[in-house]
Design an enzyme around this catalytic site. Structure first.
Site, PDB file in Angstrom:
ATOM      1  N   LYS A  59       1.026  -1.008  -0.113  1.00 55.95           N
ATOM      2  CA  LYS A  59      -0.173   0.104  -0.121  1.00 55.95           C
ATOM      3  C   LYS A  59       0.824   1.077  -0.058  1.00 55.95           C
ATOM      4  O   LYS A  59       0.673   2.331  -0.794  1.00 55.95           O
ATOM      5  CB  LYS A  59      -1.044  -0.125   1.275  1.00 55.95           C
ATOM      6  CG  LYS A  59      -2.213  -1.138   1.013  1.00 55.95           C
ATOM      7  CD  LYS A  59      -2.906  -1.301   2.103  1.00 55.95           C
ATOM      8  CE  LYS A  59      -3.843  -2.432   2.081  1.00 55.95           C
ATOM      9  NZ  LYS A  59      -4.466  -2.722   3.149  1.00 55.95           N
ATOM     10  N   GLN A 103      -5.180  -1.858   9.299  1.00 53.99           N
ATOM     11  CA  GLN A 103      -4.926  -3.327   8.537  1.00 53.99           C
ATOM     12  C   GLN A 103      -5.847  -4.328   9.640  1.00 53.99           C
ATOM     13  O   GLN A 103      -5.484  -4.395  10.898  1.00 53.99           O
ATOM     14  CB  GLN A 103      -3.610  -3.659   8.308  1.00 53.99           C
ATOM     15  CG  GLN A 103      -3.295  -4.764   7.540  1.00 53.99           C
ATOM     16  CD  GLN A 103      -3.964  -4.790   6.115  1.00 53.99           C
ATOM     17  OE1 GLN A 103      -3.919  -3.862   5.595  1.00 53.99           O
ATOM     18  NE2 GLN A 103      -4.497  -5.785   5.652  1.00 53.99           N
ATOM     19  N   ASP A 126     -11.468   2.463   3.621  1.00 49.19           N
ATOM     20  CA  ASP A 126     -11.991   1.013   3.445  1.00 49.19           C
ATOM     21  C   ASP A 126     -13.589   0.948   3.377  1.00 49.19           C
ATOM     22  O   ASP A 126     -13.865  -0.184   2.938  1.00 49.19           O
ATOM     23  CB  ASP A 126     -11.627   0.159   4.729  1.00 49.19           C
ATOM     24  CG  ASP A 126     -10.171  -0.435   4.836  1.00 49.19           C
ATOM     25  OD1 ASP A 126      -9.816  -0.939   3.500  1.00 49.19           O
ATOM     26  OD2 ASP A 126      -9.602  -0.727   5.701  1.00 49.19           O
TER      27      ASP A 126
END
Ligand code: GUN
Length: 290
Positions: A59, A103, A126
């Site tokens: 990322k 995460q 997200d």
């Protein structure tokens, strides 16, 4: 996009994602010139799950490629929930940070729901916050979960019209299956969501004009279950004991019957990060009110 594999044309997520990143690079430059703002993404990793470490590193690299500023916060596995919530609060108020990603999975002593709900919905790149999921349910999305959003972009890139089609999703996770169902429903597909308790799953999958496999079991969906001419989207990434990467679909058999199919690797995988970058640029734009 147009290479043929046993009958099916391949939808190359790798190529589509590269195109998306190139477009975002231009948008970032424009935002810097016009508004003096560089989109910023904060990525938080708690603990040292090896797979998570790889994802987080990738990322960071992808951000760099398109000119997004990345802020990586690596916290020890013993981090308390309070400690993590404090960091999120700081990032929620930071002017430099437009997107926040924690995460998953988190260590067991940290309540995932509390953490997700602590992220400001306008920085929730997200798309996991109940506000963003609620906006998706009501058909007025703000920030959408990256993997299913990437699948939608792949269908669009291949000019596949989903309206009126039978879409069969295998897997009901909050990250993929459920938001995928909502996104296809918004586009007027007739959606069936199959899961581990579904009876006669083979019969359901055989009805699919579009099959999205996202259950995380290597080659679970058999080639002969695919209706002739169906579109097959394989979200799975599984490593076999011999080291080979396979999806949730038996690729060879499915490619004989499908009209379109996504490969593993190089299919849905690269789209997820591309859509994370897309959401970060969107979040930066929202913060500017442009
Ligand atoms: N872990 C596995 N997939 C994801 C994802 O899409 N987002 C986050 N935050 N964690 C993940």
């Amino acid at each position: 996009m147009d290479s043929i594999s046993g009958g099916a044309a391949i939808i190359s997520g790798k190529d589509i994602a590269a195109g998306i990143r190139a477009g975002l690079k231009g948008q970032v430059l424009k935002m810097q010139e016009k508004n003096g703002v560089t989109p910023g993404l904060a990525v938080i990793l708690v603990g040292d799950n090896p797979a998570s470490k790889v994802y987080v590193r990738n990322k960071g690299k992808a951000c760099e490629e398109v000119g997004i500023k990345s802020f990586q916060h690596t916290l020890p596995a013993e981090t308390t929930e309070e400690g993590l919530l404090k960091l999120i609060d700081k990032l929620n108020r930071s002017k430099e940070v437009h997107g926040i990603l924690v995460q998953l999975p988190l260590p067991f002593h940290i309540n995932e729901t509390r953490v997700i709900e602590a992220i400001s919905p306008i920085k929730d790149v997200d798309g996991f916050h109940p506000y963003n999921l609620g906006r998706l349910v009501t058909g007025n999305p703000l920030l959408q979960p990256c993997t299913p959003y990437g699948v939608i972009k792949m269908l669009e890139a291949a000019a596949i019209d989903v309206s009126g089609k039978e879409a069969v999703i295998v897997g009901r996770s909050n990250i993929v299956g459920k938001p995928m169902a909502l996104m296809l429903l918004r586009r007027n597909a007739t959606v069936t969501v199959c899961h581990s308790r579904t009876r006669n799953i083979e019969e359901k999958i055989k009805r699919g004009d579009i099959v999205v496999a996202a259950l995380g079991k290597p080659e679970f969906v058999k080639g002969e279950w695919i209706k002739s001419g169906a579109v097959v989207i394989d979200v799975g990434i599984n490593r076999l004991p011999d080291g080979k990467l396979v999806g949730d679909v038996e690729f060879g058999g499915a490619a004989q019957r499908a009209s379109w199919i996504t490969p593993v690797p190089g299919g849905v995988g690269p789209m997820t990060i591309a859509m994370l970058l897309h959401n970060t640029v969107d979040a930066a734009r929202m913060s500017l009110g442009v």
